[in-house]
Design a protein around this motif. Structure first.
Motif, PDB file in Angstrom:
ATOM      1  N   SER A  54      -6.075  23.606  34.810  1.00  0.00           N
ATOM      2  CA  SER A  54      -5.116  24.450  34.091  1.00  0.00           C
ATOM      3  C   SER A  54      -5.037  24.062  32.614  1.00  0.00           C
ATOM      4  O   SER A  54      -4.941  24.925  31.739  1.00  0.00           O
ATOM      5  CB  SER A  54      -3.732  24.391  34.735  1.00  0.00           C
ATOM      6  N   SER A  55      -5.129  22.771  32.313  1.00  0.00           N
ATOM      7  CA  SER A  55      -5.136  22.321  30.915  1.00  0.00           C
ATOM      8  C   SER A  55      -6.421  22.736  30.220  1.00  0.00           C
ATOM      9  O   SER A  55      -6.405  23.123  29.047  1.00  0.00           O
ATOM     10  CB  SER A  55      -4.987  20.802  30.838  1.00  0.00           C
ATOM     11  N   SER A  58      -6.091  26.340  29.300  1.00  0.00           N
ATOM     12  CA  SER A  58      -5.192  26.514  28.157  1.00  0.00           C
ATOM     13  C   SER A  58      -5.893  26.167  26.847  1.00  0.00           C
ATOM     14  O   SER A  58      -5.795  26.916  25.870  1.00  0.00           O
ATOM     15  CB  SER A  58      -3.958  25.633  28.347  1.00  0.00           C
ATOM     16  N   SER A  59      -6.615  25.071  26.819  1.00  0.00           N
ATOM     17  CA  SER A  59      -7.267  24.658  25.577  1.00  0.00           C
ATOM     18  C   SER A  59      -8.495  25.507  25.233  1.00  0.00           C
ATOM     19  O   SER A  59      -8.951  25.499  24.098  1.00  0.00           O
ATOM     20  CB  SER A  59      -7.663  23.184  25.653  1.00  0.00           C
ATOM     21  N   TRP A  64      -5.915  30.875  33.612  1.00  0.00           N
ATOM     22  CA  TRP A  64      -6.005  30.018  34.784  1.00  0.00           C
ATOM     23  C   TRP A  64      -5.848  30.846  36.059  1.00  0.00           C
ATOM     24  O   TRP A  64      -6.533  30.635  37.055  1.00  0.00           O
ATOM     25  CB  TRP A  64      -4.968  28.919  34.692  1.00  0.00           C
TER      26      TRP A  64
END
Length: 114
Positions: A54-55, A58-59, A64
Motif C-alpha cells: 500500500s505504501s 502511494s509513493s 492500491w
C-alpha cells in the motif's frame, strides 16, 4: 489488471500531476516501454515484491484498491488452473524469452482464437 479500474492515480495539484507523470513514465520505462500490458504487469509485480504494497502504491501514484482486486483475480485464475491440473508455467522456449516478448506472445495467442 485489465478487468480492474485504472491503476494510475491522477492527482489534482499541478505539481503532483507532473511528479505522478514522471513516476508513471519511469514504471513504463522499467517495463521496457513497449506496451501497456508489460507496464501493468511490471506494476503488479513491483507492488507485490515490495514489503509494504500500500505504501509502494502511494509513493508511485498507483491505486492500491485496483491492485488488490487484480490479486484476487490472479488467485482465482491460479485456483482454476490448479483444479483443472493445468501447470501455471509453460516452460519450454517461452521461459527463455524476455518479459516483453512473453507478453506479446500471450496477447497474440489470446487474440488468435478470437
Amino acid at each position: 489488471m485489465l478487468s480492474v479500474e485504472n491503476v494510475f492515480v491522477r492527482p489534482v495539484k499541478q505539481r503532483d500531476i507532473q511528479t505522478a507523470s514522471a513516476v508513471h513514465q519511469r514504471l513504463a520505462d522499467r517495463a521496457g516501454g513497449c506496451n501497456d500490458f508489460a507496464t501493468l504487469l511490471c506494476i503488479y509485480q513491483k507492488c507485490l515484491e515490495s514489503e509494504k504494497p500500500s505504501s509502494w502504491c502511494s509513493s508511485h501514484f498507483v491505486h492500491w484498491r485496483a491492485l488488490k482486486m487484480a490479486k484476487k483475480v490472479h488467485n482465482q485464475l491460479a485456483s482454476l488452473l490448479s483444479k483443472l491440473r493445468i501447470p501455471r508455467r509453460g516452460g519450454g522456449d517461452a521461459s527463455s524469452l524476455a518479459l516483453s516478448d512473453r507478453v506479446r506472445q500471450s496477447v497474440c495467442a489470446g487474440f488468435f482464437t478470437n
